[in-house]
Design a protein around this motif. Sequence first.
Motif, PDB file in Angstrom:
ATOM      1  N   THR A 200       0.830  -1.208   0.000  1.00  0.00           N
ATOM      2  CA  THR A 200       0.000   0.000   0.000  1.00  0.00           C
ATOM      3  C   THR A 200       0.861   1.252   0.000  1.00  0.00           C
ATOM      4  O   THR A 200       0.572   2.218  -0.706  1.00  0.00           O
ATOM      5  N   LYS A 201       1.950   1.238   0.761  1.00  0.00           N
ATOM      6  CA  LYS A 201       2.849   2.394   0.767  1.00  0.00           C
ATOM      7  C   LYS A 201       3.563   2.528  -0.574  1.00  0.00           C
ATOM      8  O   LYS A 201       3.752   3.644  -1.079  1.00  0.00           O
ATOM      9  N   MET A 202       3.953   1.390  -1.160  1.00  0.00           N
ATOM     10  CA  MET A 202       4.603   1.430  -2.474  1.00  0.00           C
ATOM     11  C   MET A 202       3.719   2.146  -3.491  1.00  0.00           C
ATOM     12  O   MET A 202       4.191   2.976  -4.280  1.00  0.00           O
ATOM     13  N   ASN A 203       2.431   1.835  -3.482  1.00  0.00           N
ATOM     14  CA  ASN A 203       1.510   2.489  -4.414  1.00  0.00           C
ATOM     15  C   ASN A 203       1.514   4.000  -4.247  1.00  0.00           C
ATOM     16  O   ASN A 203       1.468   4.753  -5.224  1.00  0.00           O
ATOM     17  N   ASP A 230     -10.258   3.149  -2.253  1.00  0.00           N
ATOM     18  CA  ASP A 230     -10.448   3.453  -0.834  1.00  0.00           C
ATOM     19  C   ASP A 230      -9.140   3.720  -0.106  1.00  0.00           C
ATOM     20  O   ASP A 230      -9.078   4.586   0.769  1.00  0.00           O
ATOM     21  N   MET A 231      -8.096   2.986  -0.453  1.00  0.00           N
ATOM     22  CA  MET A 231      -6.810   3.115   0.239  1.00  0.00           C
ATOM     23  C   MET A 231      -5.941   4.239  -0.318  1.00  0.00           C
ATOM     24  O   MET A 231      -4.784   4.376   0.059  1.00  0.00           O
ATOM     25  N   GLY A 232      -6.490   5.036  -1.248  1.00  0.00           N
ATOM     26  CA  GLY A 232      -5.716   6.123  -1.835  1.00  0.00           C
ATOM     27  C   GLY A 232      -5.394   5.865  -3.295  1.00  0.00           C
ATOM     28  O   GLY A 232      -5.840   4.876  -3.876  1.00  0.00           O
ATOM     29  N   PRO A 233      -4.582   6.726  -3.913  1.00  0.00           N
ATOM     30  CA  PRO A 233      -4.224   6.545  -5.329  1.00  0.00           C
ATOM     31  C   PRO A 233      -3.334   5.313  -5.527  1.00  0.00           C
ATOM     32  O   PRO A 233      -2.436   5.044  -4.724  1.00  0.00           O
ATOM     33  N   VAL A 234      -3.587   4.580  -6.614  1.00  0.00           N
ATOM     34  CA  VAL A 234      -2.797   3.379  -6.937  1.00  0.00           C
ATOM     35  C   VAL A 234      -2.582   3.315  -8.443  1.00  0.00           C
ATOM     36  O   VAL A 234      -3.407   3.788  -9.215  1.00  0.00           O
ATOM     37  N   PRO A 235      -1.473   2.711  -8.888  1.00  0.00           N
ATOM     38  CA  PRO A 235      -1.309   2.496 -10.324  1.00  0.00           C
ATOM     39  C   PRO A 235      -2.413   1.580 -10.846  1.00  0.00           C
ATOM     40  O   PRO A 235      -2.795   0.605 -10.177  1.00  0.00           O
ATOM     41  N   SER A 263      -2.271  -9.674   7.315  1.00  0.00           N
ATOM     42  CA  SER A 263      -0.988  -9.938   6.666  1.00  0.00           C
ATOM     43  C   SER A 263      -0.669  -8.806   5.705  1.00  0.00           C
ATOM     44  O   SER A 263      -1.571  -8.104   5.231  1.00  0.00           O
ATOM     45  N   GLY A 264       0.613  -8.623   5.437  1.00  0.00           N
ATOM     46  CA  GLY A 264       1.026  -7.568   4.529  1.00  0.00           C
ATOM     47  C   GLY A 264       2.104  -8.051   3.583  1.00  0.00           C
ATOM     48  O   GLY A 264       2.898  -8.939   3.921  1.00  0.00           O
ATOM     49  N   GLU A 265       2.134  -7.483   2.376  1.00  0.00           N
ATOM     50  CA  GLU A 265       3.130  -7.843   1.379  1.00  0.00           C
ATOM     51  C   GLU A 265       4.201  -6.759   1.324  1.00  0.00           C
ATOM     52  O   GLU A 265       3.904  -5.613   0.980  1.00  0.00           O
ATOM     53  N   GLN A 266       5.423  -7.123   1.671  1.00  0.00           N
ATOM     54  CA  GLN A 266       6.516  -6.163   1.746  1.00  0.00           C
ATOM     55  C   GLN A 266       7.478  -6.348   0.574  1.00  0.00           C
ATOM     56  O   GLN A 266       7.855  -7.469   0.230  1.00  0.00           O
ATOM     57  N   PHE A 267       7.875  -5.222  -0.020  1.00  0.00           N
ATOM     58  CA  PHE A 267       8.778  -5.238  -1.170  1.00  0.00           C
ATOM     59  C   PHE A 267      10.224  -5.206  -0.691  1.00  0.00           C
ATOM     60  O   PHE A 267      10.607  -4.336   0.090  1.00  0.00           O
ATOM     61  N   LYS A 268      11.004  -6.136  -1.189  1.00  0.00           N
ATOM     62  CA  LYS A 268      12.421  -6.206  -0.847  1.00  0.00           C
ATOM     63  C   LYS A 268      13.249  -6.220  -2.127  1.00  0.00           C
ATOM     64  O   LYS A 268      12.908  -6.899  -3.101  1.00  0.00           O
ATOM     65  N   ALA A 269      14.356  -5.471  -2.113  1.00  0.00           N
ATOM     66  CA  ALA A 269      15.256  -5.470  -3.264  1.00  0.00           C
ATOM     67  C   ALA A 269      16.042  -6.781  -3.300  1.00  0.00           C
ATOM     68  O   ALA A 269      16.355  -7.363  -2.261  1.00  0.00           O
ATOM     69  N   ARG A 270      16.348  -7.249  -4.495  1.00  0.00           N
ATOM     70  CA  ARG A 270      17.176  -8.443  -4.675  1.00  0.00           C
ATOM     71  C   ARG A 270      18.642  -8.014  -4.771  1.00  0.00           C
ATOM     72  O   ARG A 270      18.971  -7.026  -5.433  1.00  0.00           O
ATOM     73  N   LYS A 271      19.529  -8.736  -4.094  1.00  0.00           N
ATOM     74  CA  LYS A 271      20.943  -8.353  -4.042  1.00  0.00           C
ATOM     75  C   LYS A 271      21.554  -8.261  -5.428  1.00  0.00           C
ATOM     76  O   LYS A 271      22.407  -7.419  -5.693  1.00  0.00           O
ATOM     77  N   GLU A 272      21.142  -9.164  -6.319  1.00  0.00           N
ATOM     78  CA  GLU A 272      21.738  -9.196  -7.654  1.00  0.00           C
ATOM     79  C   GLU A 272      21.018  -8.276  -8.651  1.00  0.00           C
ATOM     80  O   GLU A 272      21.370  -8.231  -9.822  1.00  0.00           O
TER      81      GLU A 272
END
Length: 334
Positions: A200-203, A230-235, A263-272
Amino acid sequence: MKSPITGNEMKLIKERRSMDFRKETFEIVFHYYKCEDSGEQFTTTSIDEVNMNQVYNQYRDKFNIPFPDEIIRIREKYGLSAAKMSEILGFGVNSYRQYEAGEMPSVANAKLIQMVDEPKRFIDMMELCGTLDEKVKTRLIQKAQLLADDKKRNIFNLNFKEYLLGNHMADIYSGYRNPNFEKFTEMVVYFSERLSPFKTKMNKLLFYADFLMFKQSCFSISGVRYKAIDMGPVPNNFQSIFEYLANEDEIDILTTEFPNGYSGEQFKARKERNFNADLFTEIELETLEKVASVFKETNTNDIIKLSHLEEAWKKNEKEKKVISYEYAFELNQI
């Protein structure tokens, strides 16, 4: 900005005005500073650009004239110089270079530029050009034929990306950019690296980056359309886009279970998978940095509340409408 007359700070005024360009009239959000003491109005170079870009963008939209980034893309895919492309299309020697820099093509020249985006049409124009060296002509025709073959081979992937972002032309709902899947992907990678936000924050971060960029330049970064939910602007179509990026190993999306049963979906960067800054202009990178810095300590619930204070959301959320980028001029939380 301080008044050159009194030295006092002036207020930035935004009001609707009509402006003429090439015998056409367009309504824009006109920006200017007003000296309260004298009543005089003043602008800066950057404000003049914002005002005129609104006019130019509407003119391009009305007459289907490609934007400078699209004009550059068409030339670069054939590996040509601007002078050589001008020669092939029958323009003046510097015309194509000037169009890339922002000069407005005539409607006729715009149609020629758009026509040669199709490799087969480009080959037709090559055949008609009598000034090119035969070796150069042969090499360019072979290049165009390879591009045509690649397009056939990659048609599924191209169509799927068009489905995800939309295949609409540049307009006010895309920030006058054609959708750019690669730049949008890098924006997601950037915020994943910097902030590891939940979905949601990513959006909201993506929304603020594109709309802040438009506020400053009259162009978005990604060309993506945003909807008010409802949760705000999203792509638009964000669920499918993020799922595709995770499947392609562009980012990791980790599910976190909370004590309250949510539950929440969290974005994580990949090392490579490092962020590719080369796709962005200096001002676009500065915009991404500003959004990341402003909302670094803002949690998901708070950024939702902040986005609900924006006119972009308030004026569109009841009907869940696609948001016009014109609301960027009314951003108030960044």
